[in-house]
Scaffold this motif. Structure first.
Motif, mmCIF file in Angstrom:
data_model
loop_
_atom_site.group_PDB
_atom_site.id
_atom_site.type_symbol
_atom_site.label_atom_id
_atom_site.label_comp_id
_atom_site.label_asym_id
_atom_site.label_seq_id
_atom_site.Cartn_x
_atom_site.Cartn_y
_atom_site.Cartn_z
ATOM 1 N N ARG A 58 0.819 -1.223 0.000
ATOM 2 C CA ARG A 58 0.000 0.000 0.000
ATOM 3 C C ARG A 58 0.847 1.265 0.000
ATOM 4 O O ARG A 58 0.612 2.197 0.760
ATOM 5 C CB ARG A 58 -0.956 0.003 1.180
ATOM 6 C CG ARG A 58 -2.028 -1.048 1.041
ATOM 7 C CD ARG A 58 -3.246 -0.666 1.794
ATOM 8 N NE ARG A 58 -4.321 -1.540 1.359
ATOM 9 C CZ ARG A 58 -5.585 -1.204 1.437
ATOM 10 N NH1 ARG A 58 -5.928 -0.051 1.914
ATOM 11 N NH2 ARG A 58 -6.503 -2.049 1.039
ATOM 12 N N GLY A 59 1.862 1.264 -0.839
ATOM 13 C CA GLY A 59 2.691 2.451 -1.010
ATOM 14 C C GLY A 59 3.817 2.620 -0.012
ATOM 15 O O GLY A 59 4.565 3.581 -0.096
ATOM 16 N N GLN A 60 3.955 1.700 0.933
ATOM 17 C CA GLN A 60 5.029 1.798 1.930
ATOM 18 C C GLN A 60 6.066 0.710 1.676
ATOM 19 O O GLN A 60 5.720 -0.451 1.476
ATOM 20 C CB GLN A 60 4.462 1.659 3.342
ATOM 21 C CG GLN A 60 3.519 2.776 3.714
ATOM 22 C CD GLN A 60 3.032 2.636 5.138
ATOM 23 O OE1 GLN A 60 3.370 1.713 5.853
ATOM 24 N NE2 GLN A 60 2.203 3.577 5.560
ATOM 25 N N TRP A 61 7.341 1.073 1.710
ATOM 26 C CA TRP A 61 8.418 0.131 1.467
ATOM 27 C C TRP A 61 8.533 -0.869 2.604
ATOM 28 O O TRP A 61 8.453 -0.507 3.777
ATOM 29 C CB TRP A 61 9.747 0.859 1.297
ATOM 30 C CG TRP A 61 9.869 1.565 -0.011
ATOM 31 C CD1 TRP A 61 9.835 2.912 -0.214
ATOM 32 C CD2 TRP A 61 10.038 0.974 -1.300
ATOM 33 N NE1 TRP A 61 9.968 3.191 -1.554
ATOM 34 C CE2 TRP A 61 10.099 2.016 -2.245
ATOM 35 C CE3 TRP A 61 10.138 -0.345 -1.746
ATOM 36 C CZ2 TRP A 61 10.260 1.776 -3.608
ATOM 37 C CZ3 TRP A 61 10.297 -0.574 -3.105
ATOM 38 C CH2 TRP A 61 10.358 0.480 -4.014
ATOM 39 N N ARG A 62 8.740 -2.125 2.228
ATOM 40 C CA ARG A 62 8.990 -3.204 3.174
ATOM 41 C C ARG A 62 10.164 -4.013 2.659
ATOM 42 O O ARG A 62 10.417 -4.087 1.445
ATOM 43 C CB ARG A 62 7.770 -4.121 3.339
ATOM 44 C CG ARG A 62 6.587 -3.431 3.992
ATOM 45 C CD ARG A 62 6.898 -3.073 5.447
ATOM 46 N NE ARG A 62 5.758 -2.475 6.106
ATOM 47 C CZ ARG A 62 5.580 -1.185 6.278
ATOM 48 N NH1 ARG A 62 6.466 -0.326 5.797
ATOM 49 N NH2 ARG A 62 4.536 -0.733 6.923
ATOM 50 N N PHE A 63 10.885 -4.657 3.582
ATOM 51 C CA PHE A 63 12.112 -5.370 3.258
ATOM 52 C C PHE A 63 12.134 -6.708 3.991
ATOM 53 O O PHE A 63 11.825 -6.776 5.182
ATOM 54 C CB PHE A 63 13.330 -4.546 3.703
ATOM 55 C CG PHE A 63 13.339 -3.136 3.165
ATOM 56 C CD1 PHE A 63 14.075 -2.815 2.040
ATOM 57 C CD2 PHE A 63 12.612 -2.134 3.795
ATOM 58 C CE1 PHE A 63 14.076 -1.514 1.548
ATOM 59 C CE2 PHE A 63 12.608 -0.829 3.302
ATOM 60 C CZ PHE A 63 13.342 -0.527 2.173
ATOM 61 N N SER A 64 12.511 -7.754 3.285
ATOM 62 C CA SER A 64 12.689 -9.064 3.903
ATOM 63 C C SER A 64 14.050 -9.084 4.590
ATOM 64 O O SER A 64 15.073 -8.773 3.961
ATOM 65 C CB SER A 64 12.627 -10.154 2.835
ATOM 66 O OG SER A 64 13.224 -11.329 3.292
ATOM 67 N N ARG A 65 14.095 -9.451 5.861
ATOM 68 C CA ARG A 65 15.366 -9.501 6.591
ATOM 69 C C ARG A 65 16.335 -10.464 5.897
ATOM 70 O O ARG A 65 17.518 -10.199 5.780
ATOM 71 C CB ARG A 65 15.124 -9.910 8.045
ATOM 72 C CG ARG A 65 16.380 -10.076 8.884
ATOM 73 C CD ARG A 65 17.126 -8.751 8.972
ATOM 74 N NE ARG A 65 18.428 -8.912 9.551
ATOM 75 C CZ ARG A 65 18.779 -8.429 10.734
ATOM 76 N NH1 ARG A 65 17.917 -7.763 11.471
ATOM 77 N NH2 ARG A 65 19.988 -8.600 11.184
ATOM 78 N N LYS A 66 15.800 -11.580 5.419
ATOM 79 C CA LYS A 66 16.628 -12.574 4.732
ATOM 80 C C LYS A 66 17.257 -11.969 3.478
ATOM 81 O O LYS A 66 18.447 -12.149 3.225
ATOM 82 C CB LYS A 66 15.761 -13.788 4.387
ATOM 83 C CG LYS A 66 16.518 -14.943 3.775
ATOM 84 C CD LYS A 66 15.634 -16.169 3.655
ATOM 85 C CE LYS A 66 14.645 -15.989 2.515
ATOM 86 N NZ LYS A 66 13.866 -17.207 2.241
ATOM 87 N N ASP A 67 16.473 -11.211 2.711
ATOM 88 C CA ASP A 67 16.991 -10.579 1.494
ATOM 89 C C ASP A 67 18.018 -9.492 1.816
ATOM 90 O O ASP A 67 19.021 -9.348 1.113
ATOM 91 C CB ASP A 67 15.858 -9.974 0.670
ATOM 92 C CG ASP A 67 14.968 -11.024 0.027
ATOM 93 O OD1 ASP A 67 15.346 -12.219 0.003
ATOM 94 O OD2 ASP A 67 13.875 -10.653 -0.445
ATOM 95 N N ILE A 68 17.760 -8.725 2.864
ATOM 96 C CA ILE A 68 18.707 -7.670 3.267
ATOM 97 C C ILE A 68 20.015 -8.294 3.735
ATOM 98 O O ILE A 68 21.103 -7.833 3.378
ATOM 99 C CB ILE A 68 18.098 -6.745 4.343
ATOM 100 C CG1 ILE A 68 16.920 -5.949 3.770
ATOM 101 C CG2 ILE A 68 19.162 -5.805 4.930
ATOM 102 C CD1 ILE A 68 17.270 -5.010 2.621
ATOM 103 N N ASP A 69 19.935 -9.367 4.524
ATOM 104 C CA ASP A 69 21.153 -10.049 4.973
ATOM 105 C C ASP A 69 21.961 -10.572 3.785
ATOM 106 O O ASP A 69 23.188 -10.444 3.752
ATOM 107 C CB ASP A 69 20.810 -11.198 5.924
ATOM 108 C CG ASP A 69 20.346 -10.710 7.290
ATOM 109 O OD1 ASP A 69 20.577 -9.528 7.630
ATOM 110 O OD2 ASP A 69 19.738 -11.523 8.020
#
Length: 88
Positions: A58-69
């Motif tokens: 809904r227009g807000q950025w979200r990040f997977s911890r696994k992907d960021i790691d």
């Protein structure tokens, strides 16, 4: 820890009704900024440019911890491959 919890796969949780779902950690923009020790505007612009693995809800950025790691590990290897002047 209950007997049911021990039988679940790593990173999974049992919801009401017995459904088992993944418990992958989802981070907000400010969480990633804190993790990377950079400003929120930096994370925003990197996500917008596709430089960080991210998705929108809904227009807000979200990040997977696994992907960021995984991204962090990739950056470590990329940086190590470059010399001090930034060239191979």
């Amino acid at each position: 820890m209950s007997k049911l919890s021990r039988s679940l796969p790593d990173g999974a949780v049992r919801q009401k009704g017995g459904t088992v779902v993944s418990r992958e950690e989802i981070l907000k923009l400010r969480d990633v900024a804190d993790l990377l020790k950079v400003g929120e505007k930096t994370v925003y612009s990197m996500a917008q440019a596709g430089e960080l693995p991210a998705f929108k809800v809904r227009g807000q950025w979200r990040f997977s911890r696994k992907d960021i790691d995984a991204w962090i590990e990739q950056q470590k290897h990329t940086t190590q491959d470059l010399g001090e002047d930034g060239q191979k």
